[in-house]
Structures are given as C-alpha cells and as structure tokens.
Design a protein around this motif. Structure first.
Motif, PDB file in Angstrom:
ATOM      1  N   LYS A  70       0.749  -1.070   0.097  1.00 34.84           N
ATOM      2  CA  LYS A  70      -0.027  -0.299  -0.147  1.00 34.84           C
ATOM      3  C   LYS A  70       1.375   1.360  -0.023  1.00 34.84           C
ATOM      4  CE  LYS A  70      -4.109  -1.847   1.816  1.00 34.84           C
ATOM      5  NZ  LYS A  70      -4.937  -2.060   1.405  1.00 34.84           N
ATOM      6  N   GLU A 101      -3.756  10.250   2.602  1.00 33.04           N
ATOM      7  CA  GLU A 101      -4.374   9.234   1.595  1.00 33.04           C
ATOM      8  C   GLU A 101      -3.552   7.813   1.007  1.00 33.04           C
ATOM      9  OE1 GLU A 101      -2.418  10.179  -2.794  1.00 33.04           O
ATOM     10  OE2 GLU A 101      -3.852  11.095  -2.166  1.00 33.04           O
ATOM     11  N   ASP A 103      -3.089   3.963  -1.801  1.00 35.03           N
ATOM     12  CA  ASP A 103      -3.385   4.531  -2.611  1.00 35.03           C
ATOM     13  C   ASP A 103      -4.335   4.773  -3.784  1.00 35.03           C
ATOM     14  OD1 ASP A 103      -1.977   1.787  -2.759  1.00 35.03           O
ATOM     15  OD2 ASP A 103      -3.534   0.250  -2.085  1.00 35.03           O
ATOM     16  N   GLY A 104      -3.684   6.434  -3.650  1.00 32.44           N
ATOM     17  CA  GLY A 104      -4.706   7.517  -4.243  1.00 32.44           C
ATOM     18  C   GLY A 104      -5.454   8.324  -3.688  1.00 32.44           C
ATOM     19  N   THR A 105      -6.343   7.042  -2.834  1.00 31.50           N
ATOM     20  CA  THR A 105      -7.571   7.529  -2.216  1.00 31.50           C
ATOM     21  C   THR A 105      -7.547   8.236  -0.787  1.00 31.50           C
ATOM     22  OG1 THR A 105      -8.974   5.373  -2.694  1.00 31.50           O
ATOM     23  CG2 THR A 105      -9.966   6.750  -0.724  1.00 31.50           C
ATOM     24  N   THR A 106      -8.493   9.834  -0.739  1.00 29.71           N
ATOM     25  CA  THR A 106      -8.125  10.555   0.697  1.00 29.71           C
ATOM     26  C   THR A 106      -8.586   9.567   1.952  1.00 29.71           C
ATOM     27  OG1 THR A 106      -8.315  12.068  -1.059  1.00 29.71           O
ATOM     28  CG2 THR A 106      -9.018  12.479   1.447  1.00 29.71           C
ATOM     29  N   VAL A 107      -7.762   9.542   2.803  1.00 28.67           N
ATOM     30  CA  VAL A 107      -7.960   9.379   4.011  1.00 28.67           C
ATOM     31  C   VAL A 107      -8.664  10.141   5.313  1.00 28.67           C
ATOM     32  CG1 VAL A 107      -7.116   7.720   5.940  1.00 28.67           C
ATOM     33  CG2 VAL A 107      -6.621   6.986   4.226  1.00 28.67           C
ATOM     34  N   ASP A 108      -9.310  10.037   5.488  1.00 30.32           N
ATOM     35  CA  ASP A 108      -9.705  11.389   7.188  1.00 30.32           C
ATOM     36  C   ASP A 108      -9.356  10.119   8.005  1.00 30.32           C
ATOM     37  OD1 ASP A 108     -10.608  12.922   8.770  1.00 30.32           O
ATOM     38  OD2 ASP A 108     -13.184  12.976   8.114  1.00 30.32           O
ATOM     39  N   GLY A 190      -5.539   3.203   7.802  1.00 29.40           N
ATOM     40  CA  GLY A 190      -6.176   4.110   7.856  1.00 29.40           C
ATOM     41  C   GLY A 190      -5.704   4.646   9.789  1.00 29.40           C
ATOM     42  N   THR A 543     -13.936   1.910   7.931  1.00 24.73           N
ATOM     43  CA  THR A 543     -13.431   2.436   7.125  1.00 24.73           C
ATOM     44  C   THR A 543     -14.321   2.792   5.670  1.00 24.73           C
ATOM     45  OG1 THR A 543     -12.435   0.572   5.827  1.00 24.73           O
ATOM     46  CG2 THR A 543     -11.172   1.650   7.230  1.00 24.73           C
ATOM     47  N   LYS A 544     -14.139   4.477   4.764  1.00 27.00           N
ATOM     48  CA  LYS A 544     -15.089   4.379   3.432  1.00 27.00           C
ATOM     49  C   LYS A 544     -14.293   3.506   2.769  1.00 27.00           C
ATOM     50  CE  LYS A 544     -16.902   8.717   5.407  1.00 27.00           C
ATOM     51  NZ  LYS A 544     -17.534   9.703   5.110  1.00 27.00           N
TER      52      LYS A 544
END
Length: 544
Positions: A70, A101, A103-108, A190, A543-544
C-alpha cells in the motif's frame, strides 16, 4: 515537504533505527556497571502541552501488508515532548503519523483509532527522537547493555535465539522470518499511529545516578497517553480509542497501561515530570510475550521449565528450582483464578492440564491443520510425540517440555542471586545499579549484600510495575479489550504468566483474545493482520 517552519525545541538525538529499517526485536536483559548508557539528562520546562497540528512533514511510504503493498501518504509529527518538566527529552517525546491518502484515495483519520505503539525492549530506554518516519523508533543502549534475554525467533520452527539487536515492541517476526511493524500496519489501515519514547533502566546522569529504572518507563508511557488525551479535538484520531501495543518488556508495559488506567498510585510521579492533567486510560491493549509479574516470575518459570536443561545441557540447582516451584504454588492458589471456558480453579497441580487443553493442543491443531497433507505427514513423522486423530493434536505435558528443549534462563531467572539479570537493574535506584526485589534471592545473594530485608520502596515499585496488582484490585479505569500472544517455544518467561493475565481479565468480564503460536519463539507475531482487523472491530471503526 515541510508544512510549517518552526523553531523546534532542542532534542538530544544520535541513536535510532531509520524508518523502514529491518530491525529485530532483541530484548536484551542483564547489565554490568560499566555498560550502563550514560546520557546528559535535560531538565526544566519544555513549554506548552498543546499539540501543534500544523507542524508536520508530509511523507510517503510503501507498506507491505497481507493484502499487498500500500502506498501511504501521511503527516509526520516528529519528537513532540509530552511533559513540561522532562528529565530527558530524547526519551520523553513521541512521534505521530496521520494517514491522508492510501493508494490514491483520500483518508479522513479524524476519528480513526490510535495505535499507541511502544518500542521498549528489556526495560531499556526507547527513543523516537531520531526517527525519520513511522516505525523508526527503537531501544537504545545497544548490545553493550547486557546479556541478551531473547529476540524474535528466526523462523516458525525456531525457539527464539539470542540477538544483539535491540529494537522493541513495535518490530516483531512473522512465520516467514520477515519483520512485522504494527505502527506501519496501523498506518496502512488508516489508523493514527503514536510512537512514544520512554526512559529505561540503563540511563545514568553525569553523577552516575540511574534515572530510568522502575517506574520510569510506565510513568513516561502514561504521560504520553495523557498528552494525547489532553489534545482531544486537536491531535488527529479518536483519543477515546487508544490501542496500546508492545512486545516482551514492552508487552508487559502495554499490559500495565491497560490494567492501570487512571490509577492514583502514579500521581506523584506524573506530577513530578509535568504530565498533562488528563486520563491515562487506554481503550484496548495488545501484548506479545509480556515479561511481567516480576516478583512471582522466578517461581512461575521453575514451575514451567524447571525440568528442562539449560543451553549448555546442564540442570539448574534442583533445590533452588523446587523451592521456587513451591513458592509459585502458594501464589497461584492465592490468586483464586478460574480458567477460561469453564475450566475451574487454576492451581499449580492442574495448570499443565489447563495449558494443554486451552492453549497448547489447540495451537498445535491449528498449525497442523494449516499444513498441506505432505507437510503434515513430514512434521508428524519428525514429532512422534503428537497424536493426530480426527483433525486434532494431542500430547502430554512432559512430551511438550521435551519438544521445546533447552530453557533460556538459569535459576532464579529474574531476580538473580548475583544481581546479573536485567530485572535487577530495573529495580536499581540512585547510584545503585541493581537490587534484589524478592526476599528469597536477597537471602541467597552471592554479591555480598548484607541487608536482611528488601529496601522499603521495593513493594511499592513492584505494584507500580505489575498489571496483576491492578486487576486484583478491579481497577475501574482498566482497558476492557485485550489481545495477548505468546510462542509455545518462548522460554524467556513462563507460559502461565500470560495465561494468568488472561484469566484475571476474563474473570473480570473483559474481552480477551489470547492464544499461543505453535513452535514460535520470543517476539513472534504471525497474525498481525488479524490484530489490525480486531482493532476496527473492538473500536467500532469503519473505513469508507
């Protein structure tokens, strides 16, 4: 990139493990007077305990997980001093890593669980001040800090060989001999990762005074938890969902954090270093091969490994071993613990049966069931003491002990007659490097100690360092979720130390996930992915 230029406080640095380095989890115990690490302790006010959320460096790391690599972009907050009156900022600081982020996906990660990953090994000092990214902290003191007491096993079939390397509770060995770092795995999942440093037993100042012996390490870790919780809403992550992790002595400290949350017996120590006025309770605790319950560990060790020869092939003094076994039998009876799954009262007479039924045979069964038919046949042919029938493994306690082979430690294993064990150093004080902490070893001292009684502060220090003390008192601030692991070939401590811990927690109604890794040695972690998933389950994180 550096997000904000600031005048950072001066931090003494110079020893550390570079981020991503393959560090082993050596747990060196035992120290000589001329081998103690000397540091110029700093004191005075470190300023505000308010977390600066804008003072970070943005980093990128490729983290290997069970589901593949990842690519994680994260904010790294380095060497944040967590008390206002530090004794030594090199150790009393923490690092925070926040994923933004994956793998290119934003993480909150605003409400993500916080993995509180200590890297203590051997009760030695642990620093994150020199780390350049997540997973970079580790034990200092090096191979000169004493005789190794254990390191992660080199393979699934190895029984924890010695190692001069000294990383800690954050770096463990998987079944393939590769390294496991829970901080990195948490970040890849995350979660927010907090890596605290802590003082340890080998530290001395310019006057030769030991300033990292008991209870310094747990006091520092509690102060770090307080810092995080005092910054609720400022520091990223859910400060009510802190999950502590650690291995060996770090596992003992993780257990202690979990058991002793908000206990008042630490108040004066925390006030002395300027800890935040906040809770030091954690939500959950993960402990791998915890070296704990030190005042009873000698007896437990002899009960477990007393008949096994040492690495040199010699037997330990049988009189000493039998005396310690008798002491342990009395202690075990006093605990009045009930075994898991309705086993009933645990005693020295039935504990072998309990370990076999609850842990060892299920562990061997799971191991064998996971092998191919050909590999299982080969393993059983080489280990004829195991009966494999209807998909289950059975064997006797005596055959199991023979299978494990040489014990790692002599007798007594922890409070050595000659004061050579690392735990003797852990209870040192002032300019005195090492002290006895059990009446039996003091009585049989071989170094010329003339005192007939333990020093008056020892009983309190033992309570401060033992999770069983807090569980016996049903501490209301304890964690309610527990993950405990130990290798079946780990003779750095006795198998019943963690089993007692698990039983005490279970008897209090806590959620306990405890198992033993078959044929694994000290510092093994072969189901790290399951632990990361468990964190999400017990914290309710999605997680989303």
């Amino acid at each position: 990139m550096k997000h904000k230029a600031v005048n950072r406080r001066s931090v003494v640095i110079g020893i550390g493990v570079a981020a991503g380095a393959a560090a082993t989890g050596g747990i060196a115990l035992g120290a000589q007077a001329d081998e103690a690490e000397t540091s110029s302790a700093t004191s005075g006010s470190a300023g505000s305990l308010t977390f600066d959320k804008d003072d970070y460096t943005e980093l990128t790391a490729t983290i290997t997980t069970d589901t593949g690599d990842k690519l994680v972009k994260y904010h790294f907050y380095k060497a944040v001093t967590y008390v206002t009156k530090p004794v030594d900022e090199k150790y009393q600081c923490l690092n925070v890593s926040v994923p933004v982020e994956i793998d290119g996906t934003t993480v909150d990660a605003t409400r993500a669980p916080i993995v509180f990953a200590n890297s203590v090994g051997g009760y030695m000092p642990s620093s994150v001040a020199d780390a350049e990214g997540v997973g970079g902290g580790g034990v200092t003191g090096g191979p000169g800090a004493g005789t190794p007491s254990g390191a992660p096993s080199a393979s699934a079939s190895s029984s924890a060989g010695s190692s001069d390397a000294t990383s800690g509770g954050n770096a463990m060995v998987n079944a393939r001999g590769g390294m496991v770092n829970l901080g990195k795995l948490g970040l890849a999942a995350g979660y927010v990762v907090v890596e605290p440093g802590a003082r340890g037993r080998t530290l001395t100042d310019s006057q030769g005074t030991y300033y990292g012996t008991a209870p310094a390490a747990v006091v520092d870790l509690k102060a770090a938890v307080r810092y995080v919780r005092a910054n609720k809403g400022v520091i990223p992550g859910d400060t009510d969902r802190i999950v502590s992790t650690g291995t060996s002595a770090g596992g003992a400290l993780s257990s202690l954090l979990g058991a002793s949350g908000d206990s008042r017996i630490y108040s004066s120590y925390l006030k002395e270093i300027g800890a935040a006025e906040a809770s030091d309770a954690v939500f959950a605790a993960g402990a791998w091969c915890p070296i704990t319950d030190l005042e009873h560990a000698d007896g437990a060790y002899e009960w477990n490994w007393g008949t096994n020869a040492t690495n040199s092939g010699s037997q330990v003094d049988r009189t000493v071993s039998k005396t310690l076994q008798a002491q342990y039998a009395e202690y075990q009876a006093s605990l009045k613990l009930r075994g898991l799954n309705g086993f009933g009262r645990l005693t020295a007479r039935n504990y072998d049966e309990y370990l076999l039924k609850q842990y060892l045979q299920p562990s061997a069964t799971a191991y064998l069931a996971d092998l191919s038919d050909a590999d299982r046949t080969t393993y059983l042919a080489a280990n004829t003491f195991i009966t494999w029938s209807a998909g289950k493994a059975t064997f006797t306690w005596g055959d199991f002990l023979t299978h494990v082979g040489a014990r790692k430690k002599s007798a007594p294993a922890f409070d050595a007659f000659d004061l050579s064990a690392g735990e003797n150093n852990e209870f040192g004080t002032g300019a005195t490097q090492s002290r006895h902490f059990t009446a039996y070893s003091l009585k049989n001292d071989t170094t010329g100690v003339t005192s007939k009684r333990l020093d008056s502060d020892i009983p309190e220090k033992l309570d401060l360092m033992n999770p069983m003390y807090h569980l016996a008192n049903k501490n209301p601030g304890r964690a309610r979720h527990w993950w405990i692991r130990l290798g079946t070939k780990d003779s750095d401590t006795s198998l019943n130390i963690s089993a007692n811990l698990a039983a005490a927690l279970d008897n209090l109604g806590d959620n306990v996930n405890h198992l033993y890794y078959w044929d694994e040695g000290h510092g093994s972690n072969i189901d790290a992915a399951d632990f990361i998933t468990w964190i999400a389950k017990v914290t309710g994180h999605r997680t989303k």
